[in-house]
Every structure is written in C-alpha cells, then in structure tokens.
Design an enzyme around this catalytic site. Structure first.
Site, short mmCIF file in Angstrom:
data_model
loop_
_atom_site.label_atom_id
_atom_site.label_comp_id
_atom_site.label_asym_id
_atom_site.label_seq_id
_atom_site.Cartn_x
_atom_site.Cartn_y
_atom_site.Cartn_z
N LYS A 22 0.93 -1.29 -0.11
CA LYS A 22 0.01 -0.05 -0.17
C LYS A 22 0.87 1.12 -0.03
O LYS A 22 0.78 2.22 -0.74
CB LYS A 22 -0.93 0.01 1.28
CG LYS A 22 -1.89 -1.06 1.35
CD LYS A 22 -2.77 -0.92 2.29
CE LYS A 22 -2.23 -0.95 3.72
NZ LYS A 22 -1.76 -1.97 4.39
N ARG A 97 -9.87 0.67 8.68
CA ARG A 97 -9.19 -0.60 8.91
C ARG A 97 -10.25 -1.29 9.71
O ARG A 97 -9.87 -2.33 10.02
CB ARG A 97 -7.87 -0.35 9.81
CG ARG A 97 -6.75 -0.96 9.16
CD ARG A 97 -5.71 -0.48 9.84
NE ARG A 97 -4.30 -1.15 9.69
CZ ARG A 97 -3.03 -0.66 9.23
NH1 ARG A 97 -3.36 0.55 8.84
NH2 ARG A 97 -2.19 -1.11 9.34
N ARG A 143 11.58 -5.61 4.79
CA ARG A 143 11.32 -4.04 4.47
C ARG A 143 12.19 -3.14 5.29
O ARG A 143 12.41 -3.52 6.41
CB ARG A 143 9.86 -3.69 4.70
CG ARG A 143 9.43 -2.37 4.86
CD ARG A 143 7.90 -2.10 4.73
NE ARG A 143 7.15 -2.74 5.73
CZ ARG A 143 5.95 -2.78 5.74
NH1 ARG A 143 5.08 -2.27 4.61
NH2 ARG A 143 5.22 -3.02 6.80
N ARG A 176 11.04 -0.91 10.51
CA ARG A 176 10.26 -0.27 11.43
C ARG A 176 10.12 -1.12 12.77
O ARG A 176 10.17 -2.41 12.54
CB ARG A 176 8.61 -0.39 10.59
CG ARG A 176 8.41 0.78 10.05
CD ARG A 176 7.19 0.84 8.97
NE ARG A 176 6.19 0.19 9.57
CZ ARG A 176 4.97 -0.16 9.05
NH1 ARG A 176 4.90 0.33 7.62
NH2 ARG A 176 4.01 -0.61 9.61
N ARG A 187 -0.29 -8.17 13.87
CA ARG A 187 -0.80 -7.33 12.89
C ARG A 187 -1.49 -8.01 11.65
O ARG A 187 -2.47 -7.65 11.26
CB ARG A 187 0.28 -6.75 12.09
CG ARG A 187 1.16 -5.55 13.19
CD ARG A 187 2.35 -5.14 12.55
NE ARG A 187 2.06 -4.26 11.43
CZ ARG A 187 3.12 -4.12 10.38
NH1 ARG A 187 4.29 -4.75 10.65
NH2 ARG A 187 2.77 -3.38 9.37
P1 AMP Z 1 0.47 0.85 8.85
O1 AMP Z 1 1.85 1.51 8.67
O2 AMP Z 1 -0.45 1.08 7.89
O3 AMP Z 1 1.08 -0.91 8.90
O4 AMP Z 1 0.21 0.99 10.44
C1 AMP Z 1 0.85 0.89 11.51
C2 AMP Z 1 0.25 0.76 12.76
O5 AMP Z 1 -0.50 2.05 12.95
C3 AMP Z 1 -1.02 -0.41 12.64
O6 AMP Z 1 -0.24 -1.67 13.15
C4 AMP Z 1 -1.73 -0.02 13.97
O7 AMP Z 1 -1.30 -0.02 15.09
C5 AMP Z 1 -1.59 1.67 13.73
N1 AMP Z 1 -2.68 2.08 12.55
C6 AMP Z 1 -2.49 2.70 11.49
N2 AMP Z 1 -3.67 2.84 10.61
C7 AMP Z 1 -4.66 2.51 11.60
C8 AMP Z 1 -6.10 2.45 11.49
N3 AMP Z 1 -6.84 2.95 10.29
N4 AMP Z 1 -7.02 2.21 12.55
C9 AMP Z 1 -6.31 1.79 13.75
N5 AMP Z 1 -4.86 1.76 13.83
C10 AMP Z 1 -4.11 1.97 12.89
#
Ligand code: AMP
Length: 233
Positions: A22, A97, A143, A176, A187
């Site tokens: 994404k 999400r 990554r 990360r 996750r």
């Molecule tokens: P990502 O970079 O999109 O994988 O997001 C990293 C982390 O941020 C996720 O594992 C969640 O803990 C938090 N996060 C990101 N987007 C959301 C969302 N829409 N709702 C809830 N938590 C989020």
C-alpha cells in the site's frame, strides 16, 4: 506515462494486509496524479516520534501490532482530509481498517463539507491489494525504509545499491518497530479479524476492485493506473 492533474482522479482508498504494498503504490499514485497520500500509519508514527498526546496514546498499542482506537484515528483523519491539499483528491493508505471506520468515513464524506456535486466526487474508488501469505511475510521481514525521505526498500526484492544505505539520501536504512518478527503475527491477525470485514463491506455495496498484488511492483502500478483511468473515463 505523462503526469495527470489531481482533478482527474479524486479520492482513492487502498486496502490490503501489512506488506501488501500500500505504501509503495500510494507514493506512485501520489507522484503520478499529484494528490496527497494520507497514511494513518505514517501520521501515527510521526506523532509517536514527536511525543504528542496522540503519539503517547498510540505508541504501546502500535508496538504490540494492535489497532489504535477508532475515535483517535477518525479524528486524526478528519483533520487531515479537511486540509486544502485534499480538496481534489487523496489516497487513503491504511484507513479504514475497521467496519466502524468504514461507516464513519461514508458518513463524513456524505457531509456537506465534502462536495459530491462536482465531477470529482467525494466518494472514493476502493482497491484491495491481494497478496499470497508467504509473499507477505517476505515483504514485511525484508522491508527497510529511509528515515530521511521515506523511500521503501526490500532486502529480498528491491535492495538499495549499497547494503543498508538509501540510494537517494545516503542515510542508514531502518526497520520499522512493528516489522519485528514477534509483532508480525498480531498485525496479520488484526487484519484478518478487523480489516477483512471492511473489504466485505465495500464488496457488498459494489465498490471494491481487487488488484493482483503478487505481481512485481511496476506491474501492480500499471494495473492500478488502468483501473483509475477506466473508473474516471
Ligand atoms: P501501517 O503503517 O498502516 O501498517 O500502520 C502501522 C500501525 O499503525 C498499525 O499496526 C496500527 O497500530 C496503527 N494504525 C494505522 N492505521 C490505523 C487505523 N486505520 N486504525 C487503527 N490503527 C491504525
């Protein structure tokens, strides 16, 4: 391919599990169509790094690979979408999400605040990147990103020219915090339990387009651009 103007394309929602691509694809859409990437993960990580109130509330939850509360994330997204740079389109990367976030987004975009009478309407096109489970694991564990420019690499598929160093900035690449092996499983479980129903919600309402995310990144980008152009033809 020539660059488009941002008014051509409108809002885009990119769904998919962690590691589906994404972030990479959002950046390419952003550069090609000149609309901003709204990554809830990036905004949350920025807040954690800055030690803001939101960041402090989110930090431990993120480190466990769980989802931050709907209230906090929705408020954050509303603020970002009201920014003038989102007026002609944006890419939602990592949002919605949960089913509650998807319902909240529909209600927000139905509001007068977001003008649905213009040719570029407020309603987004929703695309889901489908990727094989083993491929996801390789993408997440491999990554690395540049802390200076945000560019994403993968030690297996898209390594930098010099190991561990950003091609553009010369900065040392980082992993990360939530790409650590012990956080990957929670996750992916959060995706299965909470985010898959979001895709089902969009599918039921006839708004979901599936993208074969197993293809090499350039081919996925070409698929996405084709879908966007067809959608707005
Ligand atoms: P990502 O970079 O999109 O994988 O997001 C990293 C982390 O941020 C996720 O594992 C969640 O803990 C938090 N996060 C990101 N987007 C959301 C969302 N829409 N709702 C809830 N938590 C989020």
């Amino acid at each position: 391919m020539a660059q488009k103007t941002s008014c051509d394309i409108g809002p885009v929602v990119l769904l998919g599990p962690p590691g589906a691509g994404k972030g990479t694809q959002s950046k390419r859409i952003m550069e090609h169509y000149l609309i901003p990437q709204v990554s809830t993960g990036d905004i949350l990580r920025y807040n954690v790094a800055q030690g803001t109130e939101l960041g402090m509330a989110a930090k431990a939850v993120m480190a466990r690979g769980e989802l931050v509360s709907d209230d906090l994330v929705c408020e954050m997204v509303k603020k970002r979408l009201c920014n003038p740079d989102c007026r002609r389109g944006y890419i939602l990367d990592g949002f919605p999400r949960t089913a509650a976030q998807a319902g909240w987004l529909d209600a927000l975009l139905d509001d007068k605040l977001f003008d649905n009478s213009r040719p570029t309407r407020a309603w987004p096109i929703v695309m889901r990147l489908d990727v094989d489970y083993n491929q996801l694991l390789l993408r997440i564990t491999g990554r690395r990103s540049c802390p200076t420019c945000g560019r994403i690499y993968n030690v297996h598929f898209q390594p930098p020219r010099v190991e561990g160093i950003c091609d553009l900035e010369g900065s040392r690449l980082v992993t990360r915090n939530d790409d650590r092996r012990e956080v990957i499983q929670p996750r992916l479980a959060a995706y299965e339990e909470q985010t898959r129903p979001v895709a089902d919600y969009y599918q039921r309402t006839g708004r979901l387009v599936s993208v074969d995310g197993d293809r090499p990144a350039d081919e996925v980008t070409a698929q996405i651009f084709r879908i966007l152009e067809d959608h707005h033809a």
